[in-house]
Design an enzyme around this catalytic site. Sequence first.
Site, PDB file in Angstrom:
ATOM      1  N   ARG A 164      22.787   0.380  39.047  1.00 17.76           N
ATOM      2  CA  ARG A 164      22.605  -1.031  38.168  1.00 17.76           C
ATOM      3  C   ARG A 164      23.467  -2.277  39.259  1.00 17.76           C
ATOM      4  O   ARG A 164      23.993  -3.216  39.360  1.00 17.76           O
ATOM      5  CB  ARG A 164      24.917  -1.291  37.627  1.00 17.76           C
ATOM      6  CG  ARG A 164      24.048   0.286  37.003  1.00 17.76           C
ATOM      7  CD  ARG A 164      23.120  -0.295  35.554  1.00 17.76           C
ATOM      8  NE  ARG A 164      23.542   1.706  34.501  1.00 17.76           N
ATOM      9  CZ  ARG A 164      22.613   2.059  34.577  1.00 17.76           C
ATOM     10  NH1 ARG A 164      21.545   2.258  36.105  1.00 17.76           N
ATOM     11  NH2 ARG A 164      22.984   3.536  33.887  1.00 17.76           N
ATOM     12  N   SER A 238      28.301  -0.869  28.305  1.00 13.28           N
ATOM     13  CA  SER A 238      29.178  -0.261  29.566  1.00 13.28           C
ATOM     14  C   SER A 238      29.942  -1.449  29.678  1.00 13.28           C
ATOM     15  O   SER A 238      29.129  -2.133  30.440  1.00 13.28           O
ATOM     16  CB  SER A 238      28.317   1.075  30.249  1.00 13.28           C
ATOM     17  OG  SER A 238      27.761   1.831  29.479  1.00 13.28           O
ATOM     18  N   GLU A 334      30.323  -4.163  35.072  1.00 10.51           N
ATOM     19  CA  GLU A 334      28.748  -4.138  34.691  1.00 10.51           C
ATOM     20  C   GLU A 334      28.495  -5.627  34.879  1.00 10.51           C
ATOM     21  O   GLU A 334      27.186  -5.787  35.358  1.00 10.51           O
ATOM     22  CB  GLU A 334      28.721  -2.999  33.927  1.00 10.51           C
ATOM     23  CG  GLU A 334      27.026  -2.912  34.487  1.00 10.51           C
ATOM     24  CD  GLU A 334      26.348  -1.811  33.193  1.00 10.51           C
ATOM     25  OE1 GLU A 334      26.803  -0.656  33.083  1.00 10.51           O
ATOM     26  OE2 GLU A 334      25.488  -1.817  32.396  1.00 10.51           O
TER      27      GLU A 334
HETATM   28  C1  LIG Z   1      24.919  -2.104  22.709  1.00  8.97           C
HETATM   29  C2  LIG Z   1      23.773  -2.272  24.864  1.00  8.97           C
HETATM   30  C3  LIG Z   1      24.314  -1.153  25.857  1.00  8.97           C
HETATM   31  C4  LIG Z   1      22.835  -1.332  26.419  1.00  8.97           C
HETATM   32  N1  LIG Z   1      22.566   0.243  27.356  1.00  8.97           N
HETATM   33  C5  LIG Z   1      22.210   0.211  28.381  1.00  8.97           C
HETATM   34  C6  LIG Z   1      22.346   1.092  29.105  1.00  8.97           C
HETATM   35  O1  LIG Z   1      21.930   2.241  28.668  1.00  8.97           O
HETATM   36  N2  LIG Z   1      21.503   0.694  30.476  1.00  8.97           N
HETATM   37  C7  LIG Z   1      21.230  -0.262  31.232  1.00  8.97           C
HETATM   38  O2  LIG Z   1      21.411  -0.284  32.219  1.00  8.97           O
HETATM   39  N3  LIG Z   1      22.171  -1.739  30.987  1.00  8.97           N
HETATM   40  C8  LIG Z   1      22.865  -1.324  29.719  1.00  8.97           C
HETATM   41  N4  LIG Z   1      23.227  -3.150  28.609  1.00  8.97           N
HETATM   42  C9  LIG Z   1      23.168  -3.977  29.289  1.00  8.97           C
HETATM   43  C10 LIG Z   1      21.954  -4.595  29.243  1.00  8.97           C
HETATM   44  O3  LIG Z   1      21.197  -4.469  27.981  1.00  8.97           O
HETATM   45  C11 LIG Z   1      20.806  -4.555  30.460  1.00  8.97           C
HETATM   46  O4  LIG Z   1      21.877  -5.165  31.700  1.00  8.97           O
HETATM   47  C12 LIG Z   1      20.117  -6.041  30.326  1.00  8.97           C
HETATM   48  O5  LIG Z   1      18.478  -5.648  31.560  1.00  8.97           O
HETATM   49  C13 LIG Z   1      20.507  -7.496  30.463  1.00  8.97           C
HETATM   50  O6  LIG Z   1      18.978  -7.993  29.901  1.00  8.97           O
HETATM   51  P1  LIG Z   1      19.543  -9.832  29.157  1.00  8.97           P
HETATM   52  O7  LIG Z   1      17.871  -9.673  29.347  1.00  8.97           O
HETATM   53  O8  LIG Z   1      20.367  -9.315  27.969  1.00  8.97           O
HETATM   54  O9  LIG Z   1      19.985 -10.379  30.358  1.00  8.97           O
HETATM   55  P2  LIG Z   1      21.316 -11.484  30.940  1.00  8.97           P
HETATM   56  O10 LIG Z   1      22.391 -10.575  30.335  1.00  8.97           O
HETATM   57  O11 LIG Z   1      20.829 -11.904  29.841  1.00  8.97           O
HETATM   58  O12 LIG Z   1      21.289 -11.731  32.097  1.00  8.97           O
HETATM   59  C14 LIG Z   1      21.812 -10.240  33.072  1.00  8.97           C
HETATM   60  C15 LIG Z   1      21.497 -10.575  34.364  1.00  8.97           C
HETATM   61  O13 LIG Z   1      20.326 -11.734  34.272  1.00  8.97           O
HETATM   62  C16 LIG Z   1      20.210 -12.513  34.959  1.00  8.97           C
HETATM   63  N5  LIG Z   1      18.766 -12.812  34.276  1.00  8.97           N
HETATM   64  C17 LIG Z   1      18.691 -12.200  33.542  1.00  8.97           C
HETATM   65  N6  LIG Z   1      17.091 -12.448  32.998  1.00  8.97           N
HETATM   66  C18 LIG Z   1      16.524 -13.153  34.214  1.00  8.97           C
HETATM   67  C19 LIG Z   1      15.096 -13.734  34.993  1.00  8.97           C
HETATM   68  N7  LIG Z   1      14.438 -13.339  34.199  1.00  8.97           N
HETATM   69  N8  LIG Z   1      15.544 -13.528  36.210  1.00  8.97           N
HETATM   70  C20 LIG Z   1      16.128 -13.754  37.234  1.00  8.97           C
HETATM   71  N9  LIG Z   1      17.158 -13.364  36.684  1.00  8.97           N
HETATM   72  C21 LIG Z   1      17.955 -12.621  35.313  1.00  8.97           C
HETATM   73  C22 LIG Z   1      21.299 -12.937  34.443  1.00  8.97           C
HETATM   74  O14 LIG Z   1      21.412 -14.252  34.923  1.00  8.97           O
HETATM   75  C23 LIG Z   1      22.323 -12.629  34.562  1.00  8.97           C
HETATM   76  O15 LIG Z   1      22.299 -12.469  36.046  1.00  8.97           O
HETATM   77  C24 LIG Z   1      23.920  -2.364  27.642  1.00  8.97           C
HETATM   78  C25 LIG Z   1      23.835  -3.390  26.937  1.00  8.97           C
HETATM   79  C26 LIG Z   1      24.315  -3.613  25.434  1.00  8.97           C
HETATM   80  C27 LIG Z   1      24.943  -4.649  24.220  1.00  8.97           C
END
Ligand SMILES: Cc1cc2nc3c(=O)[nH]c(=O)nc-3n(C[C@H](O)[C@H](O)[C@H](O)COP(=O)(O)OP(=O)(O)OC[C@H]3O[C@@H](n4cnc5c(N)ncnc54)[C@H](O)[C@@H]3O)c2cc1C
Length: 338
Positions: A164, A238, A334
């Site tokens: 992660r 998580s 996380e």
């Molecule tokens: C119900 C649920 C289940 C989940 N299950 C998992 C799982 O099984 N495994 C897992 O690993 N994660 C899981 N997650 C966490 C999440 O889905 C991941 O971390 C996902 O990759 C976040 O994507 P996002 O576009 O929403 O990022 P955001 O929440 O918008 O951003 C997260 C971080 O990434 C940065 N960021 C976003 N986009 C970019 C970009 N294009 N360039 C540079 N930096 C960027 C942001 O600045 C921030 O620091 C879960 C979340 C939820 C709500």
Amino acid sequence: MQVETGVSLKPYNTFGLPAVARTLVRIAGDADVRRVVDHPELGRAPKFILGGGSNIVLTKDMPQVVLKVEVRGMRLVEERADAWIVEVGAGENWHDVVAWTLAMGRPGLENMALIPGTAGAAPVQNIGAYGIELKDRFESLDAVDLVTGRSVTLGPSICAFGYRDSVFKHSLLNRSVITRVRLRLPKPWQPVLGYLDIARRMHETGVAAPSPQQVFDWVVAIRRAKLPDPAAIGNAGSFFKNPVVTPEQCRDIIGRDPEIVHYPLPDGSIKLAAGWMIDACGWKGKSVGQAGVYEKQALVLVNRGGAIGSEVMTLARAIQESVYGRFGIRLEPEPVVV
Ligand SMILES: Cc1cc2nc3c(=O)[nH]c(=O)nc-3n(C[C@H](O)[C@H](O)[C@H](O)COP(=O)(O)OP(=O)(O)OC[C@H]3O[C@@H](n4cnc5c(N)ncnc54)[C@H](O)[C@@H]3O)c2cc1C
């Protein structure tokens, strides 16, 4: 480049936490990032990069310029003897990417089905589920530097993927906007079936050699049964990372808590189940204000309706303290706390 002011971020984070962005810029490609960098005011202001908002906890309004990444596109770019290479825009929904590769007959991402968020954020925390991490399918990515405006292509070693974790959570945090990601889907397809939940499905269905679509369907069903749907109950998945300890530390904890759920890792260290520890401390179902611990999975903190970021963080700190008090382990959040 589309610039908006005074934008509510509540619809843009899966926790449903209230916060207002003073300025929000929608990014449709590298040129938009360069326009921000060259802009007389926006260029100098601190930035926050936003994907789908599924891994953030918003605790206050945002004076930073929020760059909402909406780069589109999914295409097959190369076929090699041992793999297909696909390229996806950073703003594409991750689950849609998984479903698209499968529909094209190029499997390999199915264990990571239904992870919320965008493709561009997938490398940031090296998303993973059911035995596969993004790094196992990663080829390269394109990013634009927010200081120089230069576009770069980065391979796996520079991304420094860990559990992660990646360089984008450290030296490149809010410095590099990921605009495209290339994924490597190995040929021939080898299913990854080692996880207990998947093994259980194989046993229940009597299917010993599942197709990629079957693995996809199982993962989707398992996740739907275990995790709250953010559209119904706000959450960020998580909330804490599973702590990794030495075998000595683990033996010490087992001496006191023989039931602790733990998994040996290939490098000899041991991963402890944070959810089990939180549950053991009696947190399942408890709340602070409108922030609570999900009844079915103690690792997930939820918005019971109208929660604010500080309630979520007060609950998180209380959990950290009681887990530390009982197990001597400091849980690390996380999601990115903003
Ligand atoms: C119900 C649920 C289940 C989940 N299950 C998992 C799982 O099984 N495994 C897992 O690993 N994660 C899981 N997650 C966490 C999440 O889905 C991941 O971390 C996902 O990759 C976040 O994507 P996002 O576009 O929403 O990022 P955001 O929440 O918008 O951003 C997260 C971080 O990434 C940065 N960021 C976003 N986009 C970019 C970009 N294009 N360039 C540079 N930096 C960027 C942001 O600045 C921030 O620091 C879960 C979340 C939820 C709500």
